[in-house]
Design a protein around this motif. Structure first.
Motif, PDB file in Angstrom:
ATOM      1  N   UNK A   1       8.392  61.011  90.611  1.00 29.26           N
ATOM      2  CA  UNK A   1       7.462  60.541  91.451  1.00 29.26           C
ATOM      3  C   UNK A   1       6.381  60.199  90.779  1.00 29.26           C
ATOM      4  N   UNK A   2       5.563  59.151  90.878  1.00 31.68           N
ATOM      5  CA  UNK A   2       4.280  58.773  90.197  1.00 31.68           C
ATOM      6  C   UNK A   2       3.320  58.761  90.905  1.00 31.68           C
ATOM      7  N   UNK A   3       2.321  59.570  90.691  1.00 29.33           N
ATOM      8  CA  UNK A   3       1.150  59.815  91.790  1.00 29.33           C
ATOM      9  C   UNK A   3      -0.157  59.423  91.100  1.00 29.33           C
ATOM     10  N   UNK A   4      -1.084  59.223  92.090  1.00 27.55           N
ATOM     11  CA  UNK A   4      -2.443  59.124  91.186  1.00 27.55           C
ATOM     12  C   UNK A   4      -3.152  60.237  91.083  1.00 27.55           C
ATOM     13  N   UNK A   5      -4.045  60.473  90.261  1.00 25.85           N
ATOM     14  CA  UNK A   5      -5.008  61.554  90.178  1.00 25.85           C
ATOM     15  C   UNK A   5      -5.495  62.211  91.306  1.00 25.85           C
ATOM     16  N   UNK A   6      -6.090  61.425  92.253  1.00 26.03           N
ATOM     17  CA  UNK A   6      -6.655  62.006  93.794  1.00 26.03           C
ATOM     18  C   UNK A   6      -5.576  62.641  94.151  1.00 26.03           C
ATOM     19  N   UNK A   7      -4.386  62.122  94.459  1.00 23.72           N
ATOM     20  CA  UNK A   7      -3.250  62.575  95.171  1.00 23.72           C
ATOM     21  C   UNK A   7      -2.889  63.939  94.511  1.00 23.72           C
TER      22      UNK A   7
ATOM     23  N   UNK B   1      25.184  70.766 100.599  1.00 27.21           N
ATOM     24  CA  UNK B   1      24.642  69.866  99.523  1.00 27.21           C
ATOM     25  C   UNK B   1      23.710  70.467  98.613  1.00 27.21           C
ATOM     26  N   UNK B   2      23.378  70.075  97.453  1.00 31.16           N
ATOM     27  CA  UNK B   2      22.601  70.777  96.577  1.00 31.16           C
ATOM     28  C   UNK B   2      21.085  70.433  96.857  1.00 31.16           C
ATOM     29  N   UNK B   3      20.175  70.812  95.867  1.00 35.77           N
ATOM     30  CA  UNK B   3      18.907  70.452  96.216  1.00 35.77           C
ATOM     31  C   UNK B   3      18.372  69.229  95.433  1.00 35.77           C
ATOM     32  N   UNK B   4      17.439  68.589  96.047  1.00 45.12           N
ATOM     33  CA  UNK B   4      16.839  67.599  95.398  1.00 45.12           C
ATOM     34  C   UNK B   4      15.593  67.875  94.876  1.00 45.12           C
ATOM     35  N   UNK B   5      15.412  67.631  93.538  1.00 42.24           N
ATOM     36  CA  UNK B   5      14.371  68.412  92.566  1.00 42.24           C
ATOM     37  C   UNK B   5      13.134  67.033  92.265  1.00 42.24           C
ATOM     38  N   UNK B   6      12.106  67.056  92.952  1.00 40.23           N
ATOM     39  CA  UNK B   6      11.259  65.844  92.782  1.00 40.23           C
ATOM     40  C   UNK B   6      10.124  66.364  91.561  1.00 40.23           C
TER      41      UNK B   6
ATOM     42  N   UNK C   1      -1.293  65.497  98.952  1.00 44.77           N
ATOM     43  CA  UNK C   1      -0.738  64.362  99.835  1.00 44.77           C
ATOM     44  C   UNK C   1       0.457  64.625 100.520  1.00 44.77           C
ATOM     45  N   UNK C   2       0.851  63.529 101.405  1.00 44.48           N
ATOM     46  CA  UNK C   2       1.986  63.398 101.955  1.00 44.48           C
ATOM     47  C   UNK C   2       2.651  62.025 101.580  1.00 44.48           C
ATOM     48  N   UNK C   3       3.635  62.015 100.822  1.00 45.35           N
ATOM     49  CA  UNK C   3       4.321  60.395 100.666  1.00 45.35           C
ATOM     50  C   UNK C   3       5.709  60.640 101.158  1.00 45.35           C
ATOM     51  N   UNK C   4       6.336  59.320 101.345  1.00 46.71           N
ATOM     52  CA  UNK C   4       7.490  59.182 101.700  1.00 46.71           C
ATOM     53  C   UNK C   4       8.325  58.735 100.671  1.00 46.71           C
ATOM     54  N   UNK C   5       9.722  59.248 100.416  1.00 39.76           N
ATOM     55  CA  UNK C   5      10.331  59.035  99.218  1.00 39.76           C
ATOM     56  C   UNK C   5      11.800  58.638 100.018  1.00 39.76           C
ATOM     57  N   UNK C   6      12.573  57.858  99.304  1.00 44.42           N
ATOM     58  CA  UNK C   6      13.719  57.516  99.720  1.00 44.42           C
ATOM     59  C   UNK C   6      14.970  58.167  98.974  1.00 44.42           C
ATOM     60  N   UNK C   7      15.958  58.867  99.793  1.00 39.62           N
ATOM     61  CA  UNK C   7      17.034  59.701  98.922  1.00 39.62           C
ATOM     62  C   UNK C   7      17.948  58.580  98.469  1.00 39.62           C
ATOM     63  N   UNK C   8      18.894  59.424  97.840  1.00 38.18           N
ATOM     64  CA  UNK C   8      19.981  58.560  97.275  1.00 38.18           C
ATOM     65  C   UNK C   8      21.211  58.029  98.443  1.00 38.18           C
ATOM     66  N   UNK C   9      20.982  58.660  99.743  1.00 31.79           N
ATOM     67  CA  UNK C   9      21.915  58.090 100.610  1.00 31.79           C
ATOM     68  C   UNK C   9      21.245  57.028 101.461  1.00 31.79           C
ATOM     69  N   UNK C  10      19.851  56.549 101.083  1.00 27.97           N
ATOM     70  CA  UNK C  10      19.139  55.837 101.866  1.00 27.97           C
ATOM     71  C   UNK C  10      18.170  56.417 102.899  1.00 27.97           C
ATOM     72  N   UNK C  11      18.296  57.695 103.172  1.00 31.29           N
ATOM     73  CA  UNK C  11      17.548  58.291 104.297  1.00 31.29           C
ATOM     74  C   UNK C  11      15.982  58.720 103.598  1.00 31.29           C
ATOM     75  N   UNK C  12      15.052  58.594 104.540  1.00 26.72           N
ATOM     76  CA  UNK C  12      13.826  58.839 104.145  1.00 26.72           C
ATOM     77  C   UNK C  12      13.375  60.204 104.242  1.00 26.72           C
ATOM     78  N   UNK C  13      12.469  60.901 103.303  1.00 20.04           N
ATOM     79  CA  UNK C  13      12.192  62.238 103.474  1.00 20.04           C
ATOM     80  C   UNK C  13      10.547  62.184 103.138  1.00 20.04           C
TER      81      UNK C  13
END
Length: 70
Positions: A5-11, A57-62, A16-28
């Motif tokens: 995930x690409x974040x800005x320097x202030x983030x 399931x296995x882990x999601x590593x960001x 911060x909290x951001x919303x990402x989309x998982x491989x199955x289409x769900x939001x995390x």
């Protein structure tokens, strides 16, 4: 499962909290802690690929990256 995930320097500095989309289409919701370094591995347990043998399931590593504007 690894993703970046690409974040800005202030983030990265202030957190911060951001919303990402998982491989199955769900939001995390991903919580980035204060002072997070570039290349930090944030693990979301149980949100990766389903296990072939067994349950769960296995882990999601960001992996965090920094966007520096020019």
């Amino acid at each position: 499962l690894e993703s970046s995930v690409i974040l800005t320097y202030p983030q990265l500095v202030f957190g911060c909290q951001i919303e990402i989309e998982n491989i199955d289409g769900s939001k995390e919701i991903l919580k980035v802690p204060k002072g997070c370094p570039v290349g930090e591995r944030i693990i979301i347990p149980g949100k990766g690929f389903a296990k072939i043998r067994g349950k769960g399931a296995g882990n999601l590593v960001i992996i965090t990256k920094c966007d520096i504007p020019k």
